[in-house]
Structures are given as structure tokens and as C-alpha cells.
Design an enzyme around this catalytic site. Structure first.
Site, PDB file in Angstrom:
ATOM      1  N   GLU A  58      59.337   4.322  93.530  1.00 57.81           N
ATOM      2  CA  GLU A  58      58.068   3.877  94.115  1.00 57.81           C
ATOM      3  C   GLU A  58      58.067   4.045  95.629  1.00 57.81           C
ATOM      4  O   GLU A  58      57.065   4.426  96.223  1.00 57.81           O
ATOM      5  CB  GLU A  58      57.797   2.407  93.767  1.00 57.81           C
ATOM      6  CG  GLU A  58      57.621   2.130  92.300  1.00 57.81           C
ATOM      7  CD  GLU A  58      58.906   1.714  91.597  1.00 57.81           C
ATOM      8  OE1 GLU A  58      58.825   0.989  90.591  1.00 57.81           O
ATOM      9  OE2 GLU A  58      60.013   2.108  92.054  1.00 57.81           O
ATOM     10  N   ARG A  84      63.233   5.626  78.507  1.00 56.83           N
ATOM     11  CA  ARG A  84      63.225   4.166  78.669  1.00 56.83           C
ATOM     12  C   ARG A  84      61.829   3.598  78.831  1.00 56.83           C
ATOM     13  O   ARG A  84      61.635   2.394  78.777  1.00 56.83           O
ATOM     14  CB  ARG A  84      64.094   3.755  79.849  1.00 56.83           C
ATOM     15  CG  ARG A  84      65.579   3.956  79.571  1.00 56.83           C
ATOM     16  CD  ARG A  84      66.447   3.477  80.700  1.00 56.83           C
ATOM     17  NE  ARG A  84      66.326   4.375  81.843  1.00 56.83           N
ATOM     18  CZ  ARG A  84      66.348   3.991  83.107  1.00 56.83           C
ATOM     19  NH1 ARG A  84      66.485   2.730  83.410  1.00 56.83           N
ATOM     20  NH2 ARG A  84      66.252   4.883  84.085  1.00 56.83           N
ATOM     21  N   CYS A  90      60.872  -3.321  91.129  1.00 59.31           N
ATOM     22  CA  CYS A  90      61.805  -4.374  91.536  1.00 59.31           C
ATOM     23  C   CYS A  90      61.154  -5.229  92.632  1.00 59.31           C
ATOM     24  O   CYS A  90      60.079  -4.915  93.137  1.00 59.31           O
ATOM     25  CB  CYS A  90      63.116  -3.752  92.035  1.00 59.31           C
ATOM     26  SG  CYS A  90      62.998  -2.945  93.647  1.00 59.31           S
TER      27      CYS A  90
END
Length: 145
Positions: A58, A84, A90
């Protein structure tokens, strides 16, 4: 409490998933991000993992977008390699994203599927860095007029 703000942008998820599947190799690049600009363009990036705390996908995307002249991101999503799927940002990324784009929407996975939520819902009662910087007059701005 998070609230859905918009439909899920599946094209954006596919773009991030494509980059994760084709560009993420080994341990250095394990996450991809895609964001939709205000003009509709899609910008993509991968993380640059390093034991010293290299930047997440990001954060790399913010620089990549700026290098392409994109300064108004509307929606962002991160996808992990090896299928995934969608991964939420985060804590560090949440803070940076809210500082750069306080109106940003983020696609996240929930217990009931995918949802698009506001970055401020992911980081409630946020410290907004820009609110505490000096304005053009040289005095501190504390959110008052």
C-alpha cells in the site's frame, strides 16, 4: 464499528490478484496492492519486504501513484501471493493512508465476505497528521477556523 460504504470493486481485486500472481516472487515481494484513482485509472504495486521493515504494498502504491501523476485515490485493496486473497492493511499503512487520503475506501475481507469500508472506520478516532501541521501563515492548525 465498520460500515459498508460502497459496492466491492471486483476489477480492482482482480488487478491486485494478477500482480500478486505474476510479480510476487520469493520472500521479497509477497503482497500486491491496487488502487483506483479519482479519474478511474488503476495503479498497482508490490511490497518490498526487508528485515528492517521495508514498505508494504500500500505504501509503495502511494509513491507509484504519485510518480504517475495520481494524487487522488478513491479505493484500495491488498492481495497476498499464493492465493491468500484480500488482506487488510496493517496499522502503519492505515495511519499513512488516512493521512494521505482521509476519504479513501478500503476493500477488506470480513466474516461474511468482502466489504468496502472507509479508512477512518479501519482507524477510528485517528490522529490526522495534516491537522497538526503548520498552515501557510506559519501558525499551527488544530482543526479550528
Amino acid at each position: 464499528m465498520t460500515t459498508q460504504t460502497d459496492r466491492v470493486d471486483h476489477e480492482l481485486i482482480r488487478a491486485a490478484d494478477h500482480v500478486a500472481g505474476t510479480r510476487c516472487r520469493g520472500d521479497n515481494h509477497t503482497m500486491a496492492a491496487a488502487a483506483r484513482a479519482g479519474d478511474g485509472r488503476i495503479v498497482t504495486a508490490v511490497n518490498a519486504y526487508h528485515f528492517t521493515g521495508g514498505p508494504c504494498a500500500e505504501l509503495v502504491l502511494i509513491g507509484t501513484a504519485a510518480a504517475q501523476g495520481v494524487y487522488d485515490l478513491d479505493t484500495i485493496v491488498a492481495v497476498g501471493d499464493r492465493d491468500r486473497g484480500v488482506v487488510p492493511p496493517c496499522g502503519r499503512c492505515r495511519q499513512v493512508l488516512v493521512d494521505y487520503f482521509p476519504a479513501l475506501k478500503v476493500i477488506v475481507g470480513t466474516s461474511t465476505g468482502l466489504s468496502t469500508i472507509s479508512i477512518t472506520d479501519l482507524l477510528p478516532e485517528s490522529y490526522i497528521w495534516a491537522d497538526h501541521q503548520l498552515d501557510t501563515e506559519g501558525s499551527a492548525s488544530f482543526g479550528t477556523s
